[in-house]
Write a protein that holds these residues in place. Structure first.
Motif, PDB file in Angstrom:
ATOM      1  N   THR A  69       0.842  -1.186   0.000  1.00 12.53           N
ATOM      2  CA  THR A  69       0.000   0.000   0.000  1.00 12.53           C
ATOM      3  C   THR A  69       0.881   1.240   0.000  1.00 12.53           C
ATOM      4  N   LYS A  70       0.620   2.127  -0.932  1.00  9.07           N
ATOM      5  CA  LYS A  70       1.410   3.348  -1.009  1.00  9.07           C
ATOM      6  C   LYS A  70       0.500   4.533  -1.317  1.00  9.07           C
ATOM      7  N   VAL A  71       1.008   5.709  -1.007  1.00  9.14           N
ATOM      8  CA  VAL A  71       0.305   6.947  -1.314  1.00  9.14           C
ATOM      9  C   VAL A  71       1.045   7.650  -2.441  1.00  9.14           C
ATOM     10  N   VAL A  72       0.330   7.964  -3.507  1.00  8.96           N
ATOM     11  CA  VAL A  72       0.891   8.739  -4.613  1.00  8.96           C
ATOM     12  C   VAL A  72       0.455  10.188  -4.386  1.00  8.96           C
ATOM     13  N   PRO A  73       1.389  11.049  -3.930  1.00 11.32           N
ATOM     14  CA  PRO A  73       0.995  12.418  -3.578  1.00 11.32           C
ATOM     15  C   PRO A  73       0.910  13.326  -4.794  1.00 11.32           C
ATOM     16  N   GLN A  74       0.490  14.543  -4.548  1.00 14.85           N
ATOM     17  CA  GLN A  74       0.464  15.548  -5.596  1.00 14.85           C
ATOM     18  C   GLN A  74       1.896  15.932  -5.965  1.00 14.85           C
ATOM     19  N   PRO A  75       2.107  16.442  -7.179  1.00 15.63           N
ATOM     20  CA  PRO A  75       3.461  16.833  -7.605  1.00 15.63           C
ATOM     21  C   PRO A  75       4.108  17.790  -6.603  1.00 15.63           C
ATOM     22  N   GLY A  76       5.372  17.501  -6.313  1.00 18.36           N
ATOM     23  CA  GLY A  76       6.117  18.350  -5.393  1.00 18.36           C
ATOM     24  C   GLY A  76       6.068  17.896  -3.952  1.00 18.36           C
ATOM     25  N   GLN A  77       5.198  16.940  -3.634  1.00 21.98           N
ATOM     26  CA  GLN A  77       5.097  16.436  -2.273  1.00 21.98           C
ATOM     27  C   GLN A  77       5.854  15.117  -2.135  1.00 21.98           C
ATOM     28  N   LYS A  78       6.437  14.904  -0.965  1.00 18.99           N
ATOM     29  CA  LYS A  78       7.181  13.673  -0.708  1.00 18.99           C
ATOM     30  C   LYS A  78       6.227  12.582  -0.250  1.00 18.99           C
ATOM     31  N   PRO A  79       6.256  11.417  -0.896  1.00 20.01           N
ATOM     32  CA  PRO A  79       5.343  10.345  -0.491  1.00 20.01           C
ATOM     33  C   PRO A  79       5.785   9.718   0.827  1.00 20.01           C
ATOM     34  N   PRO A  80       4.843   9.288   1.668  1.00 18.21           N
ATOM     35  CA  PRO A  80       5.208   8.552   2.874  1.00 18.21           C
ATOM     36  C   PRO A  80       5.683   7.155   2.503  1.00 18.21           C
ATOM     37  N   PRO A  81       6.376   6.464   3.410  1.00 15.27           N
ATOM     38  CA  PRO A  81       6.840   5.103   3.111  1.00 15.27           C
ATOM     39  C   PRO A  81       5.669   4.170   2.807  1.00 15.27           C
ATOM     40  N   ALA A  82       5.902   3.255   1.884  1.00 17.67           N
ATOM     41  CA  ALA A  82       4.886   2.246   1.583  1.00 17.67           C
ATOM     42  C   ALA A  82       4.783   1.262   2.735  1.00 17.67           C
ATOM     43  N   THR A  83       3.610   0.660   2.898  1.00 24.32           N
ATOM     44  CA  THR A  83       3.408  -0.355   3.926  1.00 24.32           C
ATOM     45  C   THR A  83       3.199  -1.704   3.255  1.00 24.32           C
ATOM     46  N   GLN A  84       3.716  -2.742   3.910  1.00 23.99           N
ATOM     47  CA  GLN A  84       3.631  -4.093   3.376  1.00 23.99           C
ATOM     48  C   GLN A  84       2.639  -4.909   4.196  1.00 23.99           C
ATOM     49  N   GLY A  85       2.049  -5.893   3.560  1.00 23.77           N
ATOM     50  CA  GLY A  85       1.115  -6.754   4.269  1.00 23.77           C
ATOM     51  C   GLY A  85       0.731  -7.950   3.425  1.00 23.77           C
ATOM     52  N   LYS A  86      -0.322  -8.638   3.853  1.00 25.88           N
ATOM     53  CA  LYS A  86      -0.825  -9.789   3.118  1.00 25.88           C
ATOM     54  C   LYS A  86      -2.347  -9.757   3.130  1.00 25.88           C
ATOM     55  N   VAL A  87      -2.931 -10.377   2.115  1.00 20.26           N
ATOM     56  CA  VAL A  87      -4.374 -10.522   2.024  1.00 20.26           C
ATOM     57  C   VAL A  87      -4.680 -12.003   1.881  1.00 20.26           C
ATOM     58  N   TYR A  88      -5.693 -12.468   2.617  1.00 18.36           N
ATOM     59  CA  TYR A  88      -6.129 -13.857   2.550  1.00 18.36           C
ATOM     60  C   TYR A  88      -7.617 -13.877   2.223  1.00 18.36           C
ATOM     61  N   GLY A  89      -7.996 -14.661   1.234  1.00 19.45           N
ATOM     62  CA  GLY A  89      -9.395 -14.732   0.841  1.00 19.45           C
ATOM     63  C   GLY A  89      -9.972 -16.115   1.024  1.00 19.45           C
ATOM     64  N   ARG A  90     -11.252 -16.148   1.371  1.00 25.51           N
ATOM     65  CA  ARG A  90     -12.026 -17.373   1.494  1.00 25.51           C
ATOM     66  C   ARG A  90     -13.465 -17.018   1.188  1.00 25.51           C
ATOM     67  N   LYS A  91     -14.238 -17.988   0.750  1.00 25.56           N
ATOM     68  CA  LYS A  91     -15.626 -17.713   0.433  1.00 25.56           C
ATOM     69  C   LYS A  91     -16.327 -17.045   1.612  1.00 25.56           C
ATOM     70  N   LEU A  92     -16.876 -15.853   1.359  1.00 23.59           N
ATOM     71  CA  LEU A  92     -17.588 -15.048   2.348  1.00 23.59           C
ATOM     72  C   LEU A  92     -16.694 -14.515   3.453  1.00 23.59           C
TER      73      LEU A  92
END
Length: 245
Positions: free
Chosen positions: A34-57
């Motif tokens: 997950t990352k933030v793409v800022p407006q031109p001229g702004q410094k982006p914050p560090p990206a965050t890492q994680g995982k997603v797990y899916g199951r029916k419902l």
């Protein structure tokens, strides 16, 4: 990281997760950045890492809290679409707070919780439009764009890349466009299909369940900030019957 910045980042993450959080058709897992793409001229914050797990419902989203080291316990959000609940787990404090999905400011369309409905039909039912095709993160995808209610109830534009060869995975990239001009982007990579442990979709037995009443009307991100403030002050988490902060 300042509390206000933390709230914004968690709010964006929660909104992006909820907007596309529809029940999976089969078990799967993926790395999530997950990352933030800022407006031109702004410094982006560090990206965050994680995982997603899916199951029916069911869906689980793990992430590190912004500003914490990579090996620090993070947080998880568990979605149970049959019970219509969303549960936030704070692993360092072993705390679980649960809310009804139907009471959130942003409603999850019932058309997206049908056991037999695919994601493409779900997105079209939400009002998204097909705007093209593109190969993203190694997967041929259909591009969907639309405007849906955000966590605060205000319109929020979103763009999603729906993988054509993975019926159980809702997207390989999702972008949420904020009112401030910044874009919250989630990328799913290293997608693996296969059975996942039941324990991933359940609250651990040693976690303390927090009474939802002190957090009524607040977003998952605001709840986490309240927990962080209380823990940093050494105060115990609120119990049933406590006053609203």
């Amino acid at each position: 990281m300042r509390p206000s910045s933390l709230r914004r980042r968690l709010s964006g993450l929660a909104a992006a997760a909820l907007l596309v959080a529809t029940p999976a058709l089969a078990d799967w897992s993926a790395e999530a950045t997950t990352k933030v793409v800022p407006q031109p001229g702004q410094k982006p914050p560090p990206a965050t890492q994680g995982k997603v797990y899916g199951r029916k419902l069911m869906l689980r989203m793990d992430t590190q809290l912004p500003g914490q080291p990579a090996n620090a316990p993070g947080m998880s959000i568990l979605f149970d679409f049959e019970k219509r609940t969303g549960t936030t787990l704070m692993h360092a404090q072993k705390i679980a707070s649960q809310r009804s999905l139907d009471e959130l400011p942003m409603k999850l369309p019932m058309s997206c919780t049908g056991e037999g409905q695919d994601y493409d039909a779900c997105f079209l039912a939400q009002g998204f439009k097909k705007t093209g095709t593109e190969k993203v993160n190694g997967h041929p995808s259909t591009v969907y764009e639309g405007t849906v209610p955000g966590m605060d109830g205000k319109p929020m534009r979103q763009k999603m890349w729906r993988p054509t060869g993975l019926p159980e995975v809702p997207y390989v990239r999702a972008q949420t466009f904020g009112a401030d001009g910044n874009v919250m982007e989630i990328n799913l990579t290293n997608i693996q299909q296969g059975a996942q442990p039941d324990s991933l979709f359940a609250v651990p037995p040693d976690y303390q369940k927090m009474d939802a009443s002190p957090f009524e009307g607040k977003t998952p991100a605001q709840i986490q900030e309240l927990i962080r403030q209380r823990m940093s002050q050494g105060a115990p988490p609120p119990q049933g019957g406590g006053k609203k902060p």
